[in-house]
Design a protein around this motif. Structure first.
Motif, PDB file in Angstrom:
ATOM      1  N   LEU A  57       0.792  -1.282   0.127  1.00 42.31           N
ATOM      2  CA  LEU A  57      -0.273   0.096   0.033  1.00 42.31           C
ATOM      3  C   LEU A  57       0.836   0.985  -0.380  1.00 42.31           C
ATOM      4  O   LEU A  57       0.696   2.100  -0.567  1.00 42.31           O
ATOM      5  CB  LEU A  57      -1.261   0.417   0.978  1.00 42.31           C
ATOM      6  N   GLN A  58       2.079   1.476   0.814  1.00 48.63           N
ATOM      7  CA  GLN A  58       2.547   2.651   0.906  1.00 48.63           C
ATOM      8  C   GLN A  58       3.279   2.452   0.068  1.00 48.63           C
ATOM      9  O   GLN A  58       3.890   3.582  -0.409  1.00 48.63           O
ATOM     10  CB  GLN A  58       3.973   1.983   2.333  1.00 48.63           C
ATOM     11  N   MET A  59       3.349   1.658  -1.189  1.00 56.79           N
ATOM     12  CA  MET A  59       4.209   1.502  -2.464  1.00 56.79           C
ATOM     13  C   MET A  59       3.595   2.629  -3.189  1.00 56.79           C
ATOM     14  O   MET A  59       4.584   3.047  -4.461  1.00 56.79           O
ATOM     15  CB  MET A  59       5.101   0.467  -3.295  1.00 56.79           C
ATOM     16  N   ARG A  60       2.492   2.359  -3.029  1.00 58.67           N
ATOM     17  CA  ARG A  60       1.229   3.014  -3.900  1.00 58.67           C
ATOM     18  C   ARG A  60       1.113   4.414  -3.344  1.00 58.67           C
ATOM     19  O   ARG A  60       0.355   4.747  -3.418  1.00 58.67           O
ATOM     20  CB  ARG A  60       0.355   2.058  -4.360  1.00 58.67           C
ATOM     21  N   GLY A  61       2.107   4.778  -2.538  1.00 53.65           N
ATOM     22  CA  GLY A  61       1.433   5.788  -1.185  1.00 53.65           C
ATOM     23  C   GLY A  61      -0.036   6.163  -0.901  1.00 53.65           C
ATOM     24  O   GLY A  61      -0.423   6.856  -0.635  1.00 53.65           O
ATOM     25  N   ILE A  62       0.119   4.949  -0.868  1.00 53.49           N
ATOM     26  CA  ILE A  62      -1.531   4.593   0.435  1.00 53.49           C
ATOM     27  C   ILE A  62      -0.788   4.383   1.604  1.00 53.49           C
ATOM     28  O   ILE A  62       0.035   3.648   2.067  1.00 53.49           O
ATOM     29  CB  ILE A  62      -2.049   4.030   0.088  1.00 53.49           C
ATOM     30  N   TYR A  63      -0.757   5.053   3.000  1.00 49.08           N
ATOM     31  CA  TYR A  63      -0.919   5.316   4.244  1.00 49.08           C
ATOM     32  C   TYR A  63      -1.899   4.856   5.198  1.00 49.08           C
ATOM     33  O   TYR A  63      -3.164   4.885   4.965  1.00 49.08           O
ATOM     34  CB  TYR A  63      -1.090   6.070   4.576  1.00 49.08           C
ATOM     35  N   PRO A  64      -2.093   3.197   5.767  1.00 48.63           N
ATOM     36  CA  PRO A  64      -2.950   2.203   6.474  1.00 48.63           C
ATOM     37  C   PRO A  64      -2.699   3.091   7.172  1.00 48.63           C
ATOM     38  O   PRO A  64      -1.826   3.521   8.301  1.00 48.63           O
ATOM     39  CB  PRO A  64      -2.221   0.788   6.485  1.00 48.63           C
ATOM     40  N   ILE A  65      -3.930   2.880   8.485  1.00 45.59           N
ATOM     41  CA  ILE A  65      -4.504   3.698   9.641  1.00 45.59           C
ATOM     42  C   ILE A  65      -5.445   1.356  10.145  1.00 45.59           C
ATOM     43  O   ILE A  65      -5.947   1.548   9.622  1.00 45.59           O
ATOM     44  CB  ILE A  65      -5.698   4.067   9.277  1.00 45.59           C
TER      45      ILE A  65
END
Length: 237
Positions: free
Chosen positions: A101-109
């Motif tokens: 997810l982070q590699m796609r610019g998405i920050y998990p919560i």
């Protein structure tokens, strides 16, 4: 529920219906449509409240691809995604999913870690995710005892050790799981001995999430060393 939220001081809510948890599949276009309809109704009665689109996405092998394809909603169509894990254990592969997810610019919560059985038994089990930049979101009722002693104790540990970053209502109704936040904020303020720090968890950090702004939390506090009992000295442990 909207009236209750406003009376408690809430001015913005991200709607996070369950998504792909084996029972619900909240399609983004449907969520946006229903959010727009609700905001229109809220405007008609003059409530000072805005609802934003989102979802609570259950962990799955192809979740990152689903987000990238627009099949899974991020929070307010921004760069944060609310993740839900199984209630018993931290599943294998969650760290790889976070990385994808982070590699796609998405920050998990991560939603309500204090209600996961394995985290209740060992709060340190989420430290790798915290160090990886995953924000931890507590349920307000957990801090006030609404989900039982184990969830409350775990929530208090995560707060005092700065391993929790957001407090959310996770509201489901106007009777039992309401969108009230003030009591949980007061509980956090007592634990932190700092009202401003507690307010950041219900106001400042969620506002940054809503705007899609990056948040770099302070490092977690190490667990205090366990006290050795009389018997541990007796047997040389």
């Amino acid at each position: 529920m909207c009236r209750i939220a406003v009376e408690d001081g809430v001015r913005g809510i991200i709607a996070t219906p369950h998504h792909r948890n084996g029972l619900y599949n909240s399609k983004p276009e449907v969520v946006r449509e229903k959010v727009a309809k609700l905001n229109k109704s809220i405007g008609k009665i003059g409530l000072d409240l805005t609802i934003y689109p989102g979802c609570e996405a259950h962990i799955s092998p192809h979740l990152a691809e689903s987000v990238e394809a627009g099949e899974t909603l991020t929070l307010n169509d921004g760069c944060y995604l609310l993740l839900e894990l199984p209630p018993q254990e931290m599943p294998l592969g969650v760290e790889q999913l976070v990385f994808d997810l982070q590699m796609r610019g998405i920050y998990p919560i991560l939603a309500h870690p204090e209600r996961i059985g394995s985290v209740q038994r060992d709060p340190d089990s989420i430290l790798p995710l915290v160090h990886a930049g995953v924000l931890m979101q507590l349920t307000a009722l957990s801090l006030t005892g609404g989900f039982g002693h184990e969830a409350q104790e775990c929530a208090e540990t995560l707060v005092t050790r700065r391993m929790a970053h957001i407090i959310a209502s996770d509201a489901h109704s106007f009777r039992h799981r309401t969108p009230k936040m003030s009591m949980a904020m007061e509980a956090a303020a007592i634990l932190l001995e700092d009202e401003d720090e507690a307010r950041r968890m219900v106001d400042d950090v969620p506002s940054m999430v809503l705007r899609g702004e990056p948040y770099d939390p302070p490092p977690p506090v190490e667990a205090p060393p366990q006290k050795r009992s009389f018997f541990s000295f007796l047997w040389g442990r």
